[in-house]
Design an enzyme around this catalytic site. Structure first.
Site, mmCIF file in Angstrom:
data_model
loop_
_atom_site.group_PDB
_atom_site.id
_atom_site.type_symbol
_atom_site.label_atom_id
_atom_site.label_comp_id
_atom_site.label_asym_id
_atom_site.label_seq_id
_atom_site.Cartn_x
_atom_site.Cartn_y
_atom_site.Cartn_z
ATOM 1 N N SER A 83 76.395 78.314 -2.756
ATOM 2 C CA SER A 83 76.852 78.749 -4.085
ATOM 3 C C SER A 83 76.353 77.775 -5.145
ATOM 4 O O SER A 83 76.195 76.576 -4.863
ATOM 5 C CB SER A 83 78.384 78.775 -4.133
ATOM 6 O OG SER A 83 78.830 78.997 -5.457
ATOM 7 N N TYR B 196 86.091 74.469 -3.069
ATOM 8 C CA TYR B 196 85.083 75.497 -2.734
ATOM 9 C C TYR B 196 83.671 74.921 -2.889
ATOM 10 O O TYR B 196 82.824 75.062 -1.996
ATOM 11 C CB TYR B 196 85.287 76.706 -3.656
ATOM 12 C CG TYR B 196 84.224 77.771 -3.520
ATOM 13 C CD1 TYR B 196 84.175 78.603 -2.405
ATOM 14 C CD2 TYR B 196 83.265 77.947 -4.522
ATOM 15 C CE1 TYR B 196 83.198 79.585 -2.287
ATOM 16 C CE2 TYR B 196 82.290 78.922 -4.413
ATOM 17 C CZ TYR B 196 82.263 79.740 -3.289
ATOM 18 O OH TYR B 196 81.287 80.707 -3.180
HETATM 19 N N1 LIG Z 1 80.043 86.867 -5.605
HETATM 20 C C1 LIG Z 1 79.742 85.684 -6.127
HETATM 21 O O1 LIG Z 1 79.751 85.504 -7.359
HETATM 22 C C2 LIG Z 1 79.333 84.534 -5.226
HETATM 23 C C3 LIG Z 1 78.780 83.406 -5.839
HETATM 24 C C4 LIG Z 1 78.399 82.332 -5.034
HETATM 25 C C5 LIG Z 1 78.569 82.407 -3.658
HETATM 26 N N2 LIG Z 1 79.123 83.511 -3.086
HETATM 27 C C6 LIG Z 1 79.277 83.505 -1.631
HETATM 28 O O2 LIG Z 1 78.731 84.688 -1.109
HETATM 29 C C7 LIG Z 1 79.395 85.023 0.114
HETATM 30 C C8 LIG Z 1 79.808 86.488 0.072
HETATM 31 O O3 LIG Z 1 80.749 86.675 -0.982
HETATM 32 P P1 LIG Z 1 80.949 88.078 -1.713
HETATM 33 O O4 LIG Z 1 80.895 87.829 -3.162
HETATM 34 O O5 LIG Z 1 80.086 89.106 -1.114
HETATM 35 O O6 LIG Z 1 82.486 88.365 -1.401
HETATM 36 P P2 LIG Z 1 83.193 89.300 -0.305
HETATM 37 O O7 LIG Z 1 82.762 90.723 -0.490
HETATM 38 O O8 LIG Z 1 84.641 89.003 -0.366
HETATM 39 O O9 LIG Z 1 82.583 88.784 1.050
HETATM 40 C C9 LIG Z 1 83.145 87.764 1.806
HETATM 41 C C10 LIG Z 1 82.974 88.142 3.257
HETATM 42 O O10 LIG Z 1 83.428 87.042 4.038
HETATM 43 C C11 LIG Z 1 84.288 87.549 5.048
HETATM 44 N N3 LIG Z 1 85.291 86.547 5.368
HETATM 45 C C12 LIG Z 1 86.144 85.900 4.526
HETATM 46 N N4 LIG Z 1 86.948 85.082 5.221
HETATM 47 C C13 LIG Z 1 86.596 85.230 6.528
HETATM 48 C C14 LIG Z 1 87.071 84.666 7.726
HETATM 49 N N5 LIG Z 1 88.084 83.788 7.773
HETATM 50 N N6 LIG Z 1 86.493 85.042 8.890
HETATM 51 C C15 LIG Z 1 85.463 85.932 8.894
HETATM 52 N N7 LIG Z 1 84.976 86.508 7.785
HETATM 53 C C16 LIG Z 1 85.538 86.152 6.619
HETATM 54 C C17 LIG Z 1 84.911 88.813 4.472
HETATM 55 O O11 LIG Z 1 85.175 89.723 5.526
HETATM 56 P P3 LIG Z 1 86.653 90.108 6.062
HETATM 57 O O12 LIG Z 1 87.543 90.224 4.872
HETATM 58 O O13 LIG Z 1 86.407 91.399 6.798
HETATM 59 O O14 LIG Z 1 87.025 89.010 6.978
HETATM 60 C C18 LIG Z 1 83.788 89.370 3.630
HETATM 61 O O15 LIG Z 1 82.976 90.250 4.365
HETATM 62 C C19 LIG Z 1 80.550 84.035 0.254
HETATM 63 O O16 LIG Z 1 80.189 82.993 1.122
HETATM 64 C C20 LIG Z 1 80.733 83.512 -1.174
HETATM 65 O O17 LIG Z 1 81.283 82.208 -1.163
HETATM 66 C C21 LIG Z 1 79.514 84.583 -3.846
#
Ligand SMILES: NC(=O)c1ccc[n+]([C@@H]2O[C@H](COP(=O)([O-])OP(=O)(O)OC[C@H]3O[C@@H](n4cnc5c(N)ncnc54)[C@H](OP(=O)(O)O)[C@@H]3O)[C@@H](O)[C@H]2O)c1
Length: 247
Positions: A137, A150
């Protein structure tokens, strides 16, 4: 079909960036192991892949639980491409951060990622090749209010990226990271609020939020043979956020 004959494991592919990554990898020929805690959403990702003519299976796993991490590694078997995308992000100002959310982020983003990758790397090294893409991130690369823990967890992931690239380069394994900027995904919008998130998007040089698909494209590129001479880097995919100084 640059991933034809390969198996890709994408953690957190039940929604958002991980789901888009799973769809793209399958479109390009990979057999995709979809993973996450939510079995309904996991089944939905698999159906979307199969409807588009791809191949996938779902393995439920909670990355904050080491037993579950071990089960995922065993169930996945031989993995050619690992995308460590799952992440927990209960943002809080430092004075408000609880021990529970601190532990959840470290257990999921750092410990779960580490031990899953350890298992997968063992197999990749024995077979002489593979690609790992970590999703970190911009919060791990810059100071942002509410992301102390985070951001530290994602900085650890960037550090793993460099160390694993150095440690496993001679085994034919490439390890890179994508650091997404402000990306429109359902759960992040729910946490920050639609209006506030749109304002954050307006402040980046490209004047908008990123999409999950745009992040997935970069992940898939780094996993692919087109990135054959790239290892050990963290690529910000952030609309120019990291390039921004005072404006
Ligand atoms: N969107 C942004 O602005 C942004 C910016 C920087 C970085 N990121 C990173 O990008 C990645 C994806 O985020 P996203 O924005 O796509 O959000 P998201 O849709 O909430 O995706 C997060 C994923 O992680 C899984 N997850 C969470 N906790 C978990 C656990 N304990 N065990 C297994 N799986 C788990 C969730 O699946 P389940 O709920 O099915 O477990 C979900 O599929 C993350 O690592 C986030 O930190 C996002």
């Amino acid at each position: 079909m640059q991933f034809h004959g390969q198996t890709a494991l994408v953690t957190g592919s039940t929604s958002g960036i991980g789901r888009e990554t799973a769809l793209l990898l399958a479109e390009q020929g990979a057999y995709v192991i979809v993973s996450g805690r939510d079995t309904t959403k996991g089944a939905d990702t698999v159906t979307a892949i199969e409807s588009a003519g791809g191949k996938a299976a779902f393995v439920a796993a909670d990355l904050s639980d080491l037993e579950s991490v071990r089960h995922l590694a065993d169930a996945a078997g031989d993995v050619d491409v690992l995308v460590n995308n799952a992440g927990a992000f209960p943002f809080a100002a430092t004075l408000d951060q609880s021990l529970d959310t601190f532990t959840l982020m470290l257990d999921t983003n750092v410990r779960g990622t580490y031990f899953l990758t350890q298992s997968v790397l063992r197999g990749m090294a024995a077979r002489g090749g593979g690609a790992v893409v970590n999703v970190s991130s911009i919060a791990g690369l810059s100071g942002m209010v509410t992301t102390s823990v985070y951001g530290a967890s994602k900085a650890a992931v960037d550090s793993f990226t460099r160390t694993w690239a150095v440690e496993f380069g001679r085994s034919g394994i490439r390890v890179n990271a994508v650091a997404p900027g402000h990306t429109y995904t359902e759960n992040v919008v729910a946490g920050i609020g639609e209006e506030e998130f749109a304002k954050m998007g307006a402040r980046v040089p490209l004047s908008r939020l990123g999409s999950a698909r745009e992040i997935a494209e970069a992940i898939v590129f780094l996993a692919s043979p087109r990135a054959a001479y790239i290892t050990g880097v963290t690529l910000p995919v952030d609309g120019g956020f990291m390039a921004l100084g005072l404006d």
